[in-house]
Scaffold this motif. Structure first.
Motif, PDB file in Angstrom:
ATOM      1  N   THR A  59       0.830  -1.211   0.000  1.00  0.00           N
ATOM      2  CA  THR A  59       0.000   0.000   0.000  1.00  0.00           C
ATOM      3  C   THR A  59       0.859   1.254   0.000  1.00  0.00           C
ATOM      4  O   THR A  59       0.427   2.312  -0.475  1.00  0.00           O
ATOM      5  N   ARG A  68     -13.615   6.570   3.227  1.00  0.00           N
ATOM      6  CA  ARG A  68     -12.693   5.890   4.153  1.00  0.00           C
ATOM      7  C   ARG A  68     -13.441   5.348   5.353  1.00  0.00           C
ATOM      8  O   ARG A  68     -13.308   4.179   5.706  1.00  0.00           O
ATOM      9  N   TRP A  69     -14.248   6.193   5.982  1.00  0.00           N
ATOM     10  CA  TRP A  69     -14.916   5.783   7.219  1.00  0.00           C
ATOM     11  C   TRP A  69     -16.050   4.803   6.948  1.00  0.00           C
ATOM     12  O   TRP A  69     -16.271   3.875   7.735  1.00  0.00           O
ATOM     13  N   SER A  97      -8.924   0.102   3.194  1.00  0.00           N
ATOM     14  CA  SER A  97      -9.932   1.159   3.178  1.00  0.00           C
ATOM     15  C   SER A  97      -9.461   2.378   3.950  1.00  0.00           C
ATOM     16  O   SER A  97      -9.627   3.518   3.508  1.00  0.00           O
ATOM     17  N   ARG A 139      -1.353   2.064  -4.796  1.00  0.00           N
ATOM     18  CA  ARG A 139      -1.674   3.325  -4.144  1.00  0.00           C
ATOM     19  C   ARG A 139      -3.130   3.739  -4.295  1.00  0.00           C
ATOM     20  O   ARG A 139      -3.523   4.778  -3.779  1.00  0.00           O
ATOM     21  N   SER A 140      -3.920   2.937  -4.993  1.00  0.00           N
ATOM     22  CA  SER A 140      -5.356   3.210  -5.096  1.00  0.00           C
ATOM     23  C   SER A 140      -6.122   1.994  -4.589  1.00  0.00           C
ATOM     24  O   SER A 140      -5.621   0.869  -4.636  1.00  0.00           O
ATOM     25  N   LEU A 154      -6.185   3.953   1.928  1.00  0.00           N
ATOM     26  CA  LEU A 154      -6.234   4.336   0.520  1.00  0.00           C
ATOM     27  C   LEU A 154      -7.453   5.171   0.132  1.00  0.00           C
ATOM     28  O   LEU A 154      -7.425   5.828  -0.911  1.00  0.00           O
ATOM     29  N   LEU A 155      -8.504   5.119   0.925  1.00  0.00           N
ATOM     30  CA  LEU A 155      -9.686   5.920   0.621  1.00  0.00           C
ATOM     31  C   LEU A 155      -9.627   7.256   1.365  1.00  0.00           C
ATOM     32  O   LEU A 155      -8.835   7.431   2.291  1.00  0.00           O
ATOM     33  N   LYS A 156     -10.494   8.165   0.979  1.00  0.00           N
ATOM     34  CA  LYS A 156     -10.496   9.497   1.584  1.00  0.00           C
ATOM     35  C   LYS A 156     -11.909   9.880   2.014  1.00  0.00           C
ATOM     36  O   LYS A 156     -12.896   9.326   1.549  1.00  0.00           O
ATOM     37  N   ASP A 157     -11.933  10.842   2.929  1.00  0.00           N
ATOM     38  CA  ASP A 157     -13.184  11.460   3.368  1.00  0.00           C
ATOM     39  C   ASP A 157     -14.202  10.423   3.844  1.00  0.00           C
ATOM     40  O   ASP A 157     -13.851   9.481   4.543  1.00  0.00           O
ATOM     41  N   TRP A 158     -15.452  10.593   3.425  1.00  0.00           N
ATOM     42  CA  TRP A 158     -16.516   9.726   3.937  1.00  0.00           C
ATOM     43  C   TRP A 158     -16.348   8.286   3.481  1.00  0.00           C
ATOM     44  O   TRP A 158     -16.741   7.361   4.191  1.00  0.00           O
ATOM     45  N   THR A 217     -14.266   1.380   5.886  1.00  0.00           N
ATOM     46  CA  THR A 217     -13.566   0.809   7.043  1.00  0.00           C
ATOM     47  C   THR A 217     -14.574   0.307   8.066  1.00  0.00           C
ATOM     48  O   THR A 217     -14.446  -0.811   8.587  1.00  0.00           O
TER      49      THR A 217
END
Length: 363
Positions: A63, A169-170, A160, A68-69, A163-167, A173
């Protein structure tokens, strides 16, 4: 941090040894090979804890350096797992059907054989929900599959979050955590020890003390296992019961410390590692196949032995065949990994593009 060839080869060696120990731990049970391998029954769970630590280390690396995605990460992880899982399911289904025709009792008396609804077993295992919450299932005689959903959910919880962002990611996850359930999450710290080692190596290069700690951690682990073996699983070590949660955490910590110091050990043994780099890479590539293929093969040979009588031939077959199949069918599975990953990447990329187009129709 990049993995130099010596460290990569050493990690391959650890992976191969752990897969071998898992197989020997299962062969050591009962009458399978005459009880000669009984001492190895104490190391099966510990080998799985080592796999968890090693997995956390490798996933932290990919990762950070390669995937990276979330799309590329998911394609690579799913390709790696299902290139072996799907053949393992077909192999288990076929060998179990043959074995039960020969001697059904040998299956019903086996702890590794699932006695629940076969269809539910295979479906839940295929979608990685066979160990979630209060579910404890696996398919057919493949009892070793229990750890696979643990790793699967660790991949996607970590992926998750990283590599993910903002909402997203949460949401992803949290969804992964909820689907995994407490039984899987309780061993997540062991897996995260491998992640911690990777990032620690980025910040601090291990010195001579780390090599001493690495060897000391192996000595402590050996002491723990010796206590377990000589006590026939009924003794305690510093108040810890073998295979209890504190025991598993300490085993994981021992392997994490060992991997951290192994960078120095790998440099120290650079020449021998380079000599064996290619065969170890080949064996390491078949380690997941060996892990998922060996129990159905052992169960079939055991059914034959139960029906026709045990002999040196059935014992030899029980030991040799899992490795032979892993190195042949497992090698074929390894060749399917990249094409499957490419197809998944194409599919997931298209889905991501469709989602973006729907979200931003005027762009």
């Amino acid at each position: 941090m990049s993995l130099n060839r010596q460290l990569s080869t050493y990690l391959d060696l650890i992976r191969v040894v752990c897969a071998l120990l898992v197989v020997l731990s299962h062969l050591g049970h009962g009458h399978l090979v005459g009880g000669y391998l009984w001492a190895f029954t104490a190391v099966g769970n510990e080998a799985v804890m080592a796999f968890f630590v090693l997995s956390g280390f490798v996933i932290a690396f990919v990762t950070d350096q390669r995937e990276r995605s979330m799309v590329s990460f998911a394609a690579a992880r799913l390709g790696r797992l299902y290139s072996v899982i799907l053949p393992a399911m077909l192999l288990t289904l076929g060998l179990d059907a043959i074995g039960q025709t020969i001697n059904a009792e040998s299956y019903t008396n086996s702890r590794a054989f699932s006695s629940s609804d076969p269809l539910a077993d295979y479906i839940l295992s295929a979608i990685m929900l066979n160990q979630s919450w209060d579910v404890t299932q696996h398919f057919g005689s493949n009892g070793a599959y229990w750890s696979i959903p643990f790793e699967f959910w660790y991949y996607f919880i970590f992926g998750s979050f990283m590599l993910l962002k903002d909402w997203a990611r949460w949401l992803c996850t949290g969804l992964s955590v909820a689907l995994a359930g407490p039984k899987i999450l309780v061993l997540l710290p062991v897996w995260l020890m491998g992640v911690a080692v990777y990032y620690l190596l980025q910040r601090r290069k291990p010195g001579h003390w780390a090599l001493v700690a690495s060897l000391g951690s192996l000595a402590l682990l050996t002491w723990m296992l010796w206590t377990d073996v000589t006590g026939f699983g009924k003794s305690t070590f510093w108040g810890m019961t073998p295979n209890g949660l504190p025991w598993q955490y300490v085993v994981g910590l021992c392997f994490a410390v060992h991997i951290y110091g192994a960078t120095g050990l790998a440099q120290w043994l650079a020449k021998p590692f380079l000599w064996f780099a290619r065969p170890l890479a080949l064996l390491s590539g078949s380690s997941l196949a060996l892990y998922l293929f060996h129990l159905p093969i052992i169960a079939l040979v055991n059914a034959i032995a139960a029906a026709q009588g045990r002999s040196v031939y059935t014992t030899a077959a029980m030991i040799i065949l899992p490795f032979a199949v892993a190195m042949t069918l497992g090698y074929w599975c390894e060749l399917q990994k990249k094409p499957l990953r490419a197809r998944l990447l194409k599919l997931l990329t298209k889905a991501e593009q469709t989602r973006t187009a729907v979200k931003h129709p005027n762009d």
